[in-house]
Design a protein around this motif. Structure first.
Motif, PDB file in Angstrom:
ATOM      1  N   ILE A 196       0.832  -1.203   0.000  1.00 12.97           N
ATOM      2  CA  ILE A 196       0.000   0.000   0.000  1.00 12.97           C
ATOM      3  C   ILE A 196       0.865   1.252   0.000  1.00 12.97           C
ATOM      4  O   ILE A 196       0.571   2.230  -0.712  1.00 12.97           O
ATOM      5  CB  ILE A 196      -0.947  -0.006   1.217  1.00 12.97           C
ATOM      6  N   LYS A 197       1.956   1.240   0.757  1.00  7.98           N
ATOM      7  CA  LYS A 197       2.835   2.411   0.819  1.00  7.98           C
ATOM      8  C   LYS A 197       3.449   2.701  -0.545  1.00  7.98           C
ATOM      9  O   LYS A 197       3.594   3.862  -0.945  1.00  7.98           O
ATOM     10  CB  LYS A 197       3.941   2.186   1.856  1.00  7.98           C
ATOM     11  N   VAL A 200       0.728   4.272  -2.741  1.00  4.18           N
ATOM     12  CA  VAL A 200       0.469   5.641  -2.303  1.00  4.18           C
ATOM     13  C   VAL A 200       1.622   6.559  -2.722  1.00  4.18           C
ATOM     14  O   VAL A 200       1.404   7.697  -3.175  1.00  4.18           O
ATOM     15  CB  VAL A 200       0.261   5.672  -0.773  1.00  4.18           C
ATOM     16  N   SER A 201       2.854   6.083  -2.595  1.00  5.99           N
ATOM     17  CA  SER A 201       4.015   6.882  -3.004  1.00  5.99           C
ATOM     18  C   SER A 201       4.015   7.124  -4.504  1.00  5.99           C
ATOM     19  O   SER A 201       4.368   8.215  -4.974  1.00  5.99           O
ATOM     20  CB  SER A 201       5.309   6.173  -2.583  1.00  5.99           C
ATOM     21  N   ALA A 203       1.327   7.283  -6.384  1.00  3.13           N
ATOM     22  CA  ALA A 203       0.289   8.289  -6.623  1.00  3.13           C
ATOM     23  C   ALA A 203       0.799   9.689  -6.280  1.00  3.13           C
ATOM     24  O   ALA A 203       0.533  10.658  -6.998  1.00  3.13           O
ATOM     25  CB  ALA A 203      -0.954   7.968  -5.793  1.00  3.13           C
ATOM     26  N   THR A 204       1.560   9.806  -5.203  1.00  7.44           N
ATOM     27  CA  THR A 204       2.140  11.100  -4.822  1.00  7.44           C
ATOM     28  C   THR A 204       3.079  11.614  -5.898  1.00  7.44           C
ATOM     29  O   THR A 204       3.037  12.794  -6.273  1.00  7.44           O
ATOM     30  CB  THR A 204       2.889  10.970  -3.485  1.00  7.44           C
ATOM     31  N   ASN A 231       8.418   9.847  -0.215  1.00  6.98           N
ATOM     32  CA  ASN A 231       7.135   9.618   0.444  1.00  6.98           C
ATOM     33  C   ASN A 231       7.195   8.419   1.384  1.00  6.98           C
ATOM     34  O   ASN A 231       6.340   8.264   2.247  1.00  6.98           O
ATOM     35  CB  ASN A 231       6.021   9.413  -0.587  1.00  6.98           C
ATOM     36  N   ASN A 269       0.140  16.385  -0.094  1.00  9.92           N
ATOM     37  CA  ASN A 269       0.537  15.595   1.076  1.00  9.92           C
ATOM     38  C   ASN A 269      -0.583  15.487   2.100  1.00  9.92           C
ATOM     39  O   ASN A 269      -0.690  14.464   2.794  1.00  9.92           O
ATOM     40  CB  ASN A 269       1.790  16.211   1.710  1.00  9.92           C
ATOM     41  N   ILE A 272      -2.943  12.835   0.474  1.00  8.98           N
ATOM     42  CA  ILE A 272      -2.392  11.486   0.536  1.00  8.98           C
ATOM     43  C   ILE A 272      -2.169  11.050   1.983  1.00  8.98           C
ATOM     44  O   ILE A 272      -2.590   9.969   2.404  1.00  8.98           O
ATOM     45  CB  ILE A 272      -1.069  11.401  -0.247  1.00  8.98           C
ATOM     46  N   LEU A 276      -6.058   9.401   2.273  1.00  7.20           N
ATOM     47  CA  LEU A 276      -5.969   8.109   1.597  1.00  7.20           C
ATOM     48  C   LEU A 276      -5.136   7.099   2.382  1.00  7.20           C
ATOM     49  O   LEU A 276      -5.554   5.954   2.579  1.00  7.20           O
ATOM     50  CB  LEU A 276      -5.381   8.299   0.199  1.00  7.20           C
ATOM     51  N   GLU A 277      -3.947   7.522   2.816  1.00  7.41           N
ATOM     52  CA  GLU A 277      -3.036   6.574   3.458  1.00  7.41           C
ATOM     53  C   GLU A 277      -3.604   5.995   4.755  1.00  7.41           C
ATOM     54  O   GLU A 277      -3.559   4.773   4.948  1.00  7.41           O
ATOM     55  CB  GLU A 277      -1.684   7.254   3.704  1.00  7.41           C
ATOM     56  N   PHE A 280      -6.256   3.214   4.064  1.00 10.49           N
ATOM     57  CA  PHE A 280      -5.827   1.900   3.586  1.00 10.49           C
ATOM     58  C   PHE A 280      -4.831   1.234   4.528  1.00 10.49           C
ATOM     59  O   PHE A 280      -4.779   0.008   4.616  1.00 10.49           O
ATOM     60  CB  PHE A 280      -5.209   2.019   2.191  1.00 10.49           C
TER      61      PHE A 280
END
Length: 340
Positions: A196-197, A200-201, A203-204, A231, A269, A272, A276-277, A280
């Protein structure tokens, strides 16, 4: 010897052993860093490989598809890093000249207001070469890791091939079902966090690239790549990734556009990191800001710039491991943001 003396001797022996282990890890950095990078990639790749196997694909085909994706991603990273380093090195003298002009104008305006400020001191404080130094160091470190790409890729392949046999081996080693259950819970949490990280990174990085491209900032791929990599270091990483981009925008396009870039970084930031972070990953997986900063220093000292990028995943792995046992859960609480 008294009990107090025995306890003191045990503490000294433990500290001495810890120092020897850390010295050994630092001496083996050239081998350890590619292995950790391969383990990091393998953990991320396990989830999509397992998903493909559940869809009915044989193991060899699922592994081949995952490895091809990893290889393509690695080649893309190598191209981006090479292009970014070349463009940054070629444009830095121009940015220095523009910043010098901007600094002279700002100091002259302040002196008219009665403030006695030295131009040379301000120029040293706003040195773009120093501001971009960390960026270049991180990119060169990533580039050096990609030169060992074949070794890393082969290690990932063998790790994924052995992944299916790990539960059988662990059952033979640990014996009891309770120990095996705790270890499987630990591994599951680590895989979930890493996968997941990474998404997410990614997407950032994409959002940052789109944002700076729309605003007309030079080197948009560089800032997106930097946002993706940093990220993995929450709180501190977003600041480190944003400062060079804001400074470059100030030099290239002026203060108004630089303010827009800074606001864009903050919005991305917040979106995210705050929405979002946690949704999840869950808030229970957080690290305190102090622990993030100390882990950044510790792993950076031990493993170099790549250690800084992997500092939070490594510390997060240690925290999840500590949470899996009742005897060490208090240490996990100290590392986290929760109070219980």
């Amino acid at each position: 010897m008294t009990n107090r003396q025995v306890g003191a001797a045990q503490i000294l022996v433990t500290l001495a052993a810890l120092v020897l282990v850390l010295a050994g890890l630092q001496a083996a950095k050239a081998i350890l860093v590619p292995f950790l990078l391969a383990a990091f990639i393998a953990i991320i790749s396990t989830s999509p490989m397992t998903w493909l196997q559940r869809k009915g694909l044989p193991t060899w085909l699922a592994l081949l598809m995952v490895i091809l994706v990893v290889l393509l991603f690695g080649l893309l990273m190598a191209v981006l890093i090479g292009t970014s380093v070349r463009d940054l090195s070629g444009s830095l003298p121009e940015y220095e000249a523009k910043l010098r002009e901007l600094t002279t104008m700002a100091v002259g305006w302040l002196q008219k207001l009665g403030l006695n400020i030295s131009t040379s001191v301000v120029t040293e404080l706003l040195d773009p070469a120093a501001a971009m130094g960390l960026v270049a160091t991180l990119l060169n470190a990533l580039g050096n890791m990609l030169t060992n790409g074949f070794l890393v890729l082969m290690t990932v392949v063998f790790m994924l091939l052995e992944a299916s046999s790990f539960p059988v081996k662990l059952r033979a080693i640990l014996g009891s079902d309770s120990s095996l259950g705790r270890f499987e819970f630990f591994i599951s949490n680590v895989k979930h966090y890493m996968f997941i990280k990474t998404l997410v990174s990614l997407a950032t990085g994409v959002l940052v690239t789109v944002m700076v491209t729309i605003l007309g900032v030079d080197l948009p791929l560089l800032w997106g790549l930097l946002a993706f990599a940093l990220n993995f270091v929450p709180n501190i990483g977003s600041v480190i990734a944003g400062l060079p981009a804001v400074l470059l925008t100030l030099v290239q396009l002026g203060p108004l556009r630089a303010l827009l870039v800074a606001v864009g970084y903050v919005v991305i930031n917040l979106l995210i990191g705050s929405m979002l972070e946690p949704r999840f990953l869950g808030r229970g997986l957080g690290l305190s800001t102090l622990v993030v900063f100390l882990s950044l220093l510790f792993w950076g000292w031990l493993l170099g710039p790549v250690g800084m990028l992997l500092s939070v995943p490594l510390t997060m792995t240690a925290k999840i491991a500590l949470e899996s046992r009742d005897e060490t859960r208090w240490l996990a609480v100290l590392l986290g943001t929760e109070t219980g």
